[in-house]
Design an enzyme around this catalytic site. Structure first.
Site, PDB file in Angstrom:
ATOM      1  N   ARG A   1      -5.059  -3.518   9.891  1.00  0.00           N
ATOM      2  CA  ARG A   1      -5.639  -4.867   9.952  1.00  0.00           C
ATOM      3  C   ARG A   1      -5.149  -5.640  11.157  1.00  0.00           C
ATOM      4  O   ARG A   1      -5.906  -6.367  11.788  1.00  0.00           O
ATOM      5  CB  ARG A   1      -5.256  -5.659   8.687  1.00  0.00           C
ATOM      6  CG  ARG A   1      -6.035  -5.250   7.486  1.00  0.00           C
ATOM      7  CD  ARG A   1      -5.715  -6.150   6.331  1.00  0.00           C
ATOM      8  NE  ARG A   1      -4.414  -5.844   5.768  1.00  0.00           N
ATOM      9  CZ  ARG A   1      -4.181  -5.694   4.481  1.00  0.00           C
ATOM     10  NH1 ARG A   1      -5.165  -5.840   3.617  1.00  0.00           N
ATOM     11  NH2 ARG A   1      -2.981  -5.418   4.047  1.00  0.00           N
TER      12      ARG A   1
ATOM     13  N   ASP B   1       3.792  -0.493  11.574  1.00  0.00           N
ATOM     14  CA  ASP B   1       3.939  -1.777  12.271  1.00  0.00           C
ATOM     15  C   ASP B   1       5.150  -2.587  11.835  1.00  0.00           C
ATOM     16  O   ASP B   1       5.191  -3.803  12.032  1.00  0.00           O
ATOM     17  CB  ASP B   1       2.659  -2.616  12.097  1.00  0.00           C
ATOM     18  CG  ASP B   1       2.346  -2.919  10.645  1.00  0.00           C
ATOM     19  OD1 ASP B   1       3.023  -2.363   9.753  1.00  0.00           O
ATOM     20  OD2 ASP B   1       1.423  -3.706  10.390  1.00  0.00           O
TER      21      ASP B   1
ATOM     22  N   GLY C   1       0.853  -1.198   0.000  1.00  0.00           N
ATOM     23  CA  GLY C   1       0.000   0.000   0.000  1.00  0.00           C
ATOM     24  C   GLY C   1       0.886   1.244   0.000  1.00  0.00           C
ATOM     25  O   GLY C   1       1.891   1.278   0.691  1.00  0.00           O
TER      26      GLY C   1
ATOM     27  N   ASP D   1       5.862  -4.887   5.848  1.00  0.00           N
ATOM     28  CA  ASP D   1       6.340  -6.213   6.227  1.00  0.00           C
ATOM     29  C   ASP D   1       6.312  -7.226   5.077  1.00  0.00           C
ATOM     30  O   ASP D   1       7.207  -8.071   4.990  1.00  0.00           O
ATOM     31  CB  ASP D   1       5.592  -6.736   7.467  1.00  0.00           C
ATOM     32  CG  ASP D   1       4.093  -6.736   7.288  1.00  0.00           C
ATOM     33  OD1 ASP D   1       3.584  -5.861   6.559  1.00  0.00           O
ATOM     34  OD2 ASP D   1       3.415  -7.600   7.866  1.00  0.00           O
TER      35      ASP D   1
ATOM     36  N   THR E   1       5.075   2.274   5.741  1.00  0.00           N
ATOM     37  CA  THR E   1       3.654   1.921   5.863  1.00  0.00           C
ATOM     38  C   THR E   1       2.973   2.950   6.752  1.00  0.00           C
ATOM     39  O   THR E   1       3.538   3.385   7.768  1.00  0.00           O
ATOM     40  CB  THR E   1       3.402   0.520   6.460  1.00  0.00           C
ATOM     41  OG1 THR E   1       2.007   0.407   6.780  1.00  0.00           O
ATOM     42  CG2 THR E   1       4.183   0.238   7.722  1.00  0.00           C
TER      43      THR E   1
ATOM     44  N   ARG F   1       0.743  -5.152  -4.801  1.00  0.00           N
ATOM     45  CA  ARG F   1       0.967  -6.164  -3.752  1.00  0.00           C
ATOM     46  C   ARG F   1       1.437  -7.481  -4.367  1.00  0.00           C
ATOM     47  O   ARG F   1       1.039  -8.555  -3.931  1.00  0.00           O
ATOM     48  CB  ARG F   1      -0.314  -6.365  -2.946  1.00  0.00           C
ATOM     49  CG  ARG F   1      -0.734  -5.131  -2.160  1.00  0.00           C
ATOM     50  CD  ARG F   1      -1.806  -5.457  -1.148  1.00  0.00           C
ATOM     51  NE  ARG F   1      -2.300  -4.260  -0.494  1.00  0.00           N
ATOM     52  CZ  ARG F   1      -1.742  -3.697   0.563  1.00  0.00           C
ATOM     53  NH1 ARG F   1      -0.647  -4.200   1.075  1.00  0.00           N
ATOM     54  NH2 ARG F   1      -2.268  -2.611   1.105  1.00  0.00           N
TER      55      ARG F   1
ATOM     56  N   ASP G   1       0.708   2.105   8.542  1.00  0.00           N
ATOM     57  CA  ASP G   1       0.323   1.325   9.726  1.00  0.00           C
ATOM     58  C   ASP G   1       1.338   1.404  10.868  1.00  0.00           C
ATOM     59  O   ASP G   1       1.022   1.036  11.999  1.00  0.00           O
ATOM     60  CB  ASP G   1       0.133  -0.155   9.353  1.00  0.00           C
ATOM     61  CG  ASP G   1      -1.019  -0.367   8.394  1.00  0.00           C
ATOM     62  OD1 ASP G   1      -1.922   0.482   8.370  1.00  0.00           O
ATOM     63  OD2 ASP G   1      -1.012  -1.370   7.665  1.00  0.00           O
TER      64      ASP G   1
HETATM   65  O1  F6P Z   1      -0.847  -1.545   4.267  1.00  0.00           O
HETATM   66  C1  F6P Z   1      -1.477  -0.379   4.622  1.00  0.00           C
HETATM   67  C2  F6P Z   1      -2.947  -0.440   4.475  1.00  0.00           C
HETATM   68  O2  F6P Z   1      -3.335   0.892   4.301  1.00  0.00           O
HETATM   69  C3  F6P Z   1      -3.721  -1.122   5.608  1.00  0.00           C
HETATM   70  O3  F6P Z   1      -3.897  -0.338   6.745  1.00  0.00           O
HETATM   71  C4  F6P Z   1      -5.027  -1.447   4.925  1.00  0.00           C
HETATM   72  O4  F6P Z   1      -5.672  -2.494   5.571  1.00  0.00           O
HETATM   73  C5  F6P Z   1      -4.576  -1.838   3.558  1.00  0.00           C
HETATM   74  O5  F6P Z   1      -3.375  -1.144   3.325  1.00  0.00           O
HETATM   75  C6  F6P Z   1      -5.555  -1.538   2.448  1.00  0.00           C
HETATM   76  O6  F6P Z   1      -5.040  -2.074   1.291  1.00  0.00           O
HETATM   77  P1  F6P Z   1      -5.523  -1.767  -0.177  1.00  0.00           P
HETATM   78  O7  F6P Z   1      -4.954  -0.454  -0.592  1.00  0.00           O
HETATM   79  O8  F6P Z   1      -4.981  -2.904  -0.972  1.00  0.00           O
HETATM   80  O9  F6P Z   1      -7.015  -1.701  -0.154  1.00  0.00           O
END
Ligand code: F6P
Length: 346
Positions: free
Chosen positions: A172, A130, A12, A104, A126, A73, A128
C-alpha cells in the site's frame, strides 16, 4: 514460580511466523520459562485468550505458512480502555515480558506499551519489507518468489495473445514486493507508491514497448499512484482500525489502470490481482531461517532482560534496535533502487 513470557502475532500474516514462534519457544522452555501464545494478535491480549506453548506443539511448525496463533489487525489504542485492559491482563498472568511479532502497526502499539512500563520486545514481520531499522523482514522473500513465479506464468499467456497485462501486487505504501518481484519476473514496467506516474506518459511508453516486444507486462503496486486515478480508487475503499485504506474493498489500481491503458493505447489489456496468493503457503528457506534467527534473538533478549528492543537484520547479522527507532517510520524504496529498475523498462 517459573517466569512467563507471552507471544502474539499481529497484522497481515507472513510466511515465517511459525519459525519465529518456534525460535522463541525452544530457548525459553530450555531455560525454564513458561511461554503463552496469545490468539489473534492484540485481540488475544485484550480478551485473555491464550494457550501454553510446548516443544511438542512447535517442534516442526517452521515449515508451515500462516501462524498457529492466528492474527488480526486489532488496535489496542482504538479499543475502549484498551491500554488499561492490556496492563491488567499482563499483571494478572504474571508476565515477565511480551513479544510482539508484527509490522509497523503491531510494533507501533508495542512501542507505546513499552513506554507505559510493560516489558516488550518486537520482531519485524511483513511481506511488504517496509519495517524501519532492519534490512529485511521475514515473509518478503517468500512473497517475491511467489510474484516472480506468477509473473513467469503470465508472460507466456500474455505473449501468446499479444496483450498488455497489468499485474497488481501487494504494497500500500511501499513498493518493495513490486520492485523485487517485478525485476525477477521480468516486468516491462514497474509502478510503485514511492514514484507517482502519469498514465498518459505511461501509455505512450507502453505503445513503444509493445511495438518492440509484441506484448507488455506491467507490475503495479496496489498503492501506486497517478493522482488522477487515485482519488477514484481511495474513494471506494474502506478503512481498517489503523486507518489504512483496505484497497481490496474498492476498485483496485490494477483494474482501473488496465482500462485507462486500453482506452489510451487501443491494445487488448487484462488485469490480474495477485492478492493473498502472495502471502499464503509455506515459507521459503530464507524466511524459515530468518524467522528462526529472529525468534532465538528475541528469546535471548528476554533471558538478558533487555526490553524495549526490536530484533533486526543488519547485513548478515542479527542485532537489536530500539523499538522507538523501529516504530518511527516506514522504510520506503529509495530513488537509487528504482533508478536501477528503470534501466530495463520498455
Ligand atoms: O500488511 C501486508 C499486506 O499484505 C499488504 O501488502 C496488503 O495491502 C494488506 O496486507 C492486505 O491486508 P488484508 O489481509 O487485511 O486484506
Amino acid at each position: 514460580m517459573a517466569k512467563r513470557v507471552g507471544i502474539l502475532t499481529g497484522g497481515g500474516d507472513a510466511p515465517g511466523l511459525n519459525a519465529v514462534i518456534r525460535g522463541i519457544t525452544y530457548p525459553l522452555i530450555q531455560n525454564n520459562y513458561e511461554v503463552l501464545g496469545f490468539h489473534l494478535g492484540w485481540k488475544g491480549v485484550l480478551e485473555n485468550d491464550y494457550e501454553t506453548l510446548t516443544i511438542k506443539k512447535v517442534f516442526d511448525i517452521h515449515r508451515a505458512g500462516g501462524t498457529i496463533l492466528g492474527s488480526s489487525r486489532t488496535n489496542v489504542y482504538k479499543r475502549e480502555n484498551g491500554v488499561a485492559i492490556v496492563k491488567k491482563n499482563y499483571k494478572k498472568l504474571n508476565l515477565d515480558a511480551l513479544i510482539a511479532v508484527g509490522g509497523d502497526d503491531t510494533l507501533g502499539v508495542a512501542y507505546k506499551l513499552s513506554t507505559e512500563g510493560l516489558n516488550v520486545i518486537g520482531v519485524p514481520k511483513t511481506i511488504d519489507n517496509d519495517v524501519n531499522a532492519t534490512d529485511y523482514t521475514f515473509g518478503f522473500d517468500t512473497a517475491i518468489n511467489r510474484v516472480m513465479e506468477m509473473m513467469d506464468w503470465l508472460h507466456t499467456t500474455t505473449k501468446a495473445h499479444r496483450r498488455v497485462m497489468v499485474v497488481e501486487v501487494m504494497g500500500r505504501t511501499a513498493g518493495w514486493i513490486t520492485l523485487h518481484g517485478g525485476i525477477a519476473g521480468g516486468a516491462h514496467f514497474i509502478l510503485i507508491p514511492e514514484e507517482p506516474f502519469d498514465v498518459d506518459e505511461l501509455a505512450g511508453k507502453i505503445k513503444k514497448a509493445y511495438k518492440q516486444n509484441g506484448y507488455a507486462v506491467i507490475a503495479v503496486a496496489e498503492g501506486a499512484d497517478d493522482p488522477k486515478l487515485r482519488a477514484h480508487i481511495l474513494h471506494s475503499a474502506e478503512k481498517d482500525e489503523f486507518g489504512h485504506s483496505q484497497l481490496w474493498s474498492g476498485i483496485g489500481i490494477g483494474k482501473v489502470l488496465a482500462k485507462e491503458l486500453r482506452d489510451r493505447t487501443g491494445l487488448e489489456t487484462r488485469a490480474v490481482v495477485l492478492g493473498h496468493l502472495q502471502r499464503g503457503g509455506s515459507p521459503s528457506a530464507f524466511d524459515r531461517v530468518l524467522g528462526t534467527r529472529f525468534g532465538v534473538k528475541a528469546a535471548q533478549l528476554v533471558l538478558k532482560e533487555k526490553y524495549g528492543y526490536m530484533v533486526s537484520l543488519s547485513g548478515a547479522s542479527i542485532k537489536n534496535v530500539s523499538l522507538k527507532e523501529a516504530a518511527s517510520n516506514v522504510r520506503h524504496v529509495t530513488k537509487e533502487r528504482y533508478t536501477t529498475a528503470k534501466i530495463f523498462f520498455g
